[in-house]
Write a protein that holds these residues in place. Structure first.
Motif, PDB file in Angstrom:
ATOM      1  N   ILE A  98       0.836  -1.205   0.000  1.00 30.91           N
ATOM      2  CA  ILE A  98       0.000   0.000   0.000  1.00 30.91           C
ATOM      3  C   ILE A  98       0.867   1.250   0.000  1.00 30.91           C
ATOM      4  O   ILE A  98       0.611   2.203  -0.753  1.00 30.91           O
ATOM      5  CB  ILE A  98      -0.965  -0.028   1.207  1.00 30.91           C
ATOM      6  CG1 ILE A  98      -1.985  -1.157   1.023  1.00 30.91           C
ATOM      7  CG2 ILE A  98      -1.670   1.310   1.379  1.00 30.91           C
ATOM      8  CD1 ILE A  98      -2.836  -1.418   2.238  1.00 30.91           C
ATOM      9  N   LEU A  99       1.936   1.253   0.811  1.00 30.30           N
ATOM     10  CA  LEU A  99       2.829   2.407   0.834  1.00 30.30           C
ATOM     11  C   LEU A  99       3.564   2.570  -0.491  1.00 30.30           C
ATOM     12  O   LEU A  99       3.790   3.699  -0.951  1.00 30.30           O
ATOM     13  CB  LEU A  99       3.821   2.277   1.983  1.00 30.30           C
ATOM     14  CG  LEU A  99       4.664   3.506   2.296  1.00 30.30           C
ATOM     15  CD1 LEU A  99       3.779   4.711   2.577  1.00 30.30           C
ATOM     16  CD2 LEU A  99       5.583   3.235   3.457  1.00 30.30           C
ATOM     17  N   SER A 100       3.904   1.458  -1.143  1.00 33.84           N
ATOM     18  CA  SER A 100       4.534   1.540  -2.467  1.00 33.84           C
ATOM     19  C   SER A 100       3.597   2.180  -3.482  1.00 33.84           C
ATOM     20  O   SER A 100       4.022   2.993  -4.297  1.00 33.84           O
ATOM     21  CB  SER A 100       4.957   0.153  -2.941  1.00 33.84           C
ATOM     22  OG  SER A 100       5.917  -0.399  -2.090  1.00 33.84           O
ATOM     23  N   CYS A 101       2.315   1.813  -3.436  1.00 34.02           N
ATOM     24  CA  CYS A 101       1.335   2.422  -4.346  1.00 34.02           C
ATOM     25  C   CYS A 101       1.174   3.910  -4.063  1.00 34.02           C
ATOM     26  O   CYS A 101       1.075   4.718  -4.996  1.00 34.02           O
ATOM     27  CB  CYS A 101      -0.014   1.715  -4.221  1.00 34.02           C
ATOM     28  SG  CYS A 101      -0.005   0.030  -4.840  1.00 34.02           S
ATOM     29  N   VAL A 102       1.157   4.287  -2.784  1.00 34.04           N
ATOM     30  CA  VAL A 102       1.056   5.705  -2.428  1.00 34.04           C
ATOM     31  C   VAL A 102       2.285   6.463  -2.928  1.00 34.04           C
ATOM     32  O   VAL A 102       2.170   7.578  -3.462  1.00 34.04           O
ATOM     33  CB  VAL A 102       0.876   5.862  -0.900  1.00 34.04           C
ATOM     34  CG1 VAL A 102       1.033   7.307  -0.464  1.00 34.04           C
ATOM     35  CG2 VAL A 102      -0.483   5.325  -0.479  1.00 34.04           C
ATOM     36  N   LEU A 103       3.466   5.848  -2.803  1.00 33.89           N
ATOM     37  CA  LEU A 103       4.688   6.501  -3.277  1.00 33.89           C
ATOM     38  C   LEU A 103       4.711   6.660  -4.794  1.00 33.89           C
ATOM     39  O   LEU A 103       5.304   7.612  -5.307  1.00 33.89           O
ATOM     40  CB  LEU A 103       5.918   5.724  -2.796  1.00 33.89           C
ATOM     41  CG  LEU A 103       6.264   5.910  -1.318  1.00 33.89           C
ATOM     42  CD1 LEU A 103       7.367   4.959  -0.902  1.00 33.89           C
ATOM     43  CD2 LEU A 103       6.662   7.343  -1.039  1.00 33.89           C
ATOM     44  N   VAL A 104       4.081   5.753  -5.512  1.00 33.75           N
ATOM     45  CA  VAL A 104       3.974   5.918  -6.971  1.00 33.75           C
ATOM     46  C   VAL A 104       3.225   7.207  -7.288  1.00 33.75           C
ATOM     47  O   VAL A 104       3.662   8.013  -8.123  1.00 33.75           O
ATOM     48  CB  VAL A 104       3.272   4.701  -7.612  1.00 33.75           C
ATOM     49  CG1 VAL A 104       2.868   5.004  -9.045  1.00 33.75           C
ATOM     50  CG2 VAL A 104       4.164   3.488  -7.578  1.00 33.75           C
ATOM     51  N   PHE A 105       2.109   7.435  -6.612  1.00 33.17           N
ATOM     52  CA  PHE A 105       1.325   8.653  -6.860  1.00 33.17           C
ATOM     53  C   PHE A 105       2.063   9.910  -6.390  1.00 33.17           C
ATOM     54  O   PHE A 105       2.025  10.943  -7.061  1.00 33.17           O
ATOM     55  CB  PHE A 105      -0.046   8.547  -6.184  1.00 33.17           C
ATOM     56  CG  PHE A 105      -0.958   7.583  -6.859  1.00 33.17           C
ATOM     57  CD1 PHE A 105      -1.487   7.859  -8.111  1.00 33.17           C
ATOM     58  CD2 PHE A 105      -1.277   6.377  -6.254  1.00 33.17           C
ATOM     59  CE1 PHE A 105      -2.331   6.959  -8.749  1.00 33.17           C
ATOM     60  CE2 PHE A 105      -2.111   5.473  -6.881  1.00 33.17           C
ATOM     61  CZ  PHE A 105      -2.638   5.766  -8.126  1.00 33.17           C
ATOM     62  N   ILE A 106       2.758   9.823  -5.264  1.00 33.86           N
ATOM     63  CA  ILE A 106       3.513  10.981  -4.776  1.00 33.86           C
ATOM     64  C   ILE A 106       4.628  11.338  -5.751  1.00 33.86           C
ATOM     65  O   ILE A 106       4.842  12.513  -6.076  1.00 33.86           O
ATOM     66  CB  ILE A 106       4.061  10.712  -3.361  1.00 33.86           C
ATOM     67  CG1 ILE A 106       2.920  10.679  -2.354  1.00 33.86           C
ATOM     68  CG2 ILE A 106       5.101  11.752  -2.958  1.00 33.86           C
ATOM     69  CD1 ILE A 106       3.330  10.251  -0.957  1.00 33.86           C
ATOM     70  N   ASN A 107       5.354  10.320  -6.250  1.00 33.30           N
ATOM     71  CA  ASN A 107       6.434  10.587  -7.219  1.00 33.30           C
ATOM     72  C   ASN A 107       5.893  11.209  -8.498  1.00 33.30           C
ATOM     73  O   ASN A 107       6.510  12.102  -9.074  1.00 33.30           O
ATOM     74  CB  ASN A 107       7.188   9.299  -7.538  1.00 33.30           C
ATOM     75  CG  ASN A 107       8.140   8.922  -6.437  1.00 33.30           C
ATOM     76  OD1 ASN A 107       8.635   9.774  -5.708  1.00 33.30           O
ATOM     77  ND2 ASN A 107       8.386   7.635  -6.289  1.00 33.30           N
ATOM     78  N   HIS A 108       4.739  10.727  -8.966  1.00 34.37           N
ATOM     79  CA  HIS A 108       4.152  11.320 -10.170  1.00 34.37           C
ATOM     80  C   HIS A 108       3.740  12.765  -9.923  1.00 34.37           C
ATOM     81  O   HIS A 108       3.951  13.631 -10.778  1.00 34.37           O
ATOM     82  CB  HIS A 108       2.946  10.493 -10.640  1.00 34.37           C
ATOM     83  CG  HIS A 108       3.329   9.316 -11.463  1.00 34.37           C
ATOM     84  ND1 HIS A 108       3.786   8.146 -10.914  1.00 34.37           N
ATOM     85  CD2 HIS A 108       3.326   9.124 -12.802  1.00 34.37           C
ATOM     86  CE1 HIS A 108       4.044   7.284 -11.877  1.00 34.37           C
ATOM     87  NE2 HIS A 108       3.777   7.853 -13.044  1.00 34.37           N
ATOM     88  N   TYR A 109       3.178  13.032  -8.765  1.00 33.47           N
ATOM     89  CA  TYR A 109       2.776  14.407  -8.443  1.00 33.47           C
ATOM     90  C   TYR A 109       3.991  15.334  -8.405  1.00 33.47           C
ATOM     91  O   TYR A 109       3.964  16.431  -8.984  1.00 33.47           O
ATOM     92  CB  TYR A 109       2.041  14.444  -7.102  1.00 33.47           C
ATOM     93  CG  TYR A 109       1.797  15.842  -6.608  1.00 33.47           C
ATOM     94  CD1 TYR A 109       0.817  16.647  -7.200  1.00 33.47           C
ATOM     95  CD2 TYR A 109       2.556  16.380  -5.571  1.00 33.47           C
ATOM     96  CE1 TYR A 109       0.603  17.932  -6.765  1.00 33.47           C
ATOM     97  CE2 TYR A 109       2.349  17.666  -5.129  1.00 33.47           C
ATOM     98  CZ  TYR A 109       1.371  18.440  -5.719  1.00 33.47           C
ATOM     99  OH  TYR A 109       1.169  19.718  -5.303  1.00 33.47           O
TER     100      TYR A 109
END
Length: 199
Positions: A98-109
């Protein structure tokens, strides 16, 4: 003049449909390869993680990208590497996933915000997104269905009488796919219904 204009829109629609079909076929083939060669897939993902981490280090040393962008990328690469500890078993509800998925969105942002403010050629932006943001998450996405094909190591009796052996249990569980292949199987069943043979 209007007929050629309408024809160009129709041709664009046909091209988008063909590209989508080719992409779906490629993803299905990749998912089948990942299911067949899980150990090799784990090694490839490990090398992709090293490539991504090396790219971030190179960006820190040789480019003037902001540190928040590169350090967030290195942090996410570290969390992606934690997913390899139990590969090919990926628990979708685990905190690391779940944290990896959140980090994907944070990196894209962070990347969208930076590249919207600072101009770079399109090829450089595409290279950053491909190598740093898309390569490893895409590899994990394709390999989500890899644990369907792994042989069982323990046996749990699902029958109340306890007469189901380990092989039967494995094949009953194996018939229920998860991940990208199950999505493609559902689409295939809804688009192309199974035909009955006539004798």
């Amino acid at each position: 003049m209007w007929f050629l204009y309408l024809l160009s829109w129709f041709a664009t629609f046909v091209q988008v449909c063909l590209v989508t079909l080719a992409l779906a076929a490629g993803l299905y083939y990749l998912a089948e390869l990942v299911e067949e060669y899980t150990v090799l897939t784990g090694r490839i993902i490990k090398w992709l993680l090293l490539l991504t981490a090396g790219t971030y280090i190179g960006l820190i040393l040789f480019e003037d990208l902001p540190y928040y962008l590169t350090l967030a990328g290195l942090l996410s690469t570290g969390f992606y590497s934690l997913l390899l500890m139990n590969f090919p078993f990926i628990e979708l509800m685990s905190p690391i996933f779940i944290l990896s998925c959140v980090l994907v969105f944070i990196n894209h942002y962070l990347a969208f915000r930076y590249f919207a403010d600072v101009w770079h050629p399109f090829s450089e932006v595409l290279a950053f997104f491909t190598i740093c943001l898309w390569l490893v998450p895409f590899a994990f996405f394709v390999s989500l269905s890899a644990n369907d094909n792994v042989l069982p190591t323990t046996h749990k009796h699902s029958d109340s009488k306890g007469n189901e052996d380990i092989v039967t249990s494995y094949f009953n569980k194996r018939s229920k796919r998860s991940g990208i292949l199950s999505l493609f199987d559902k689409v295939k069943d809804s688009v192309l219904p199974e035909r009955t043979k006539r004798f």
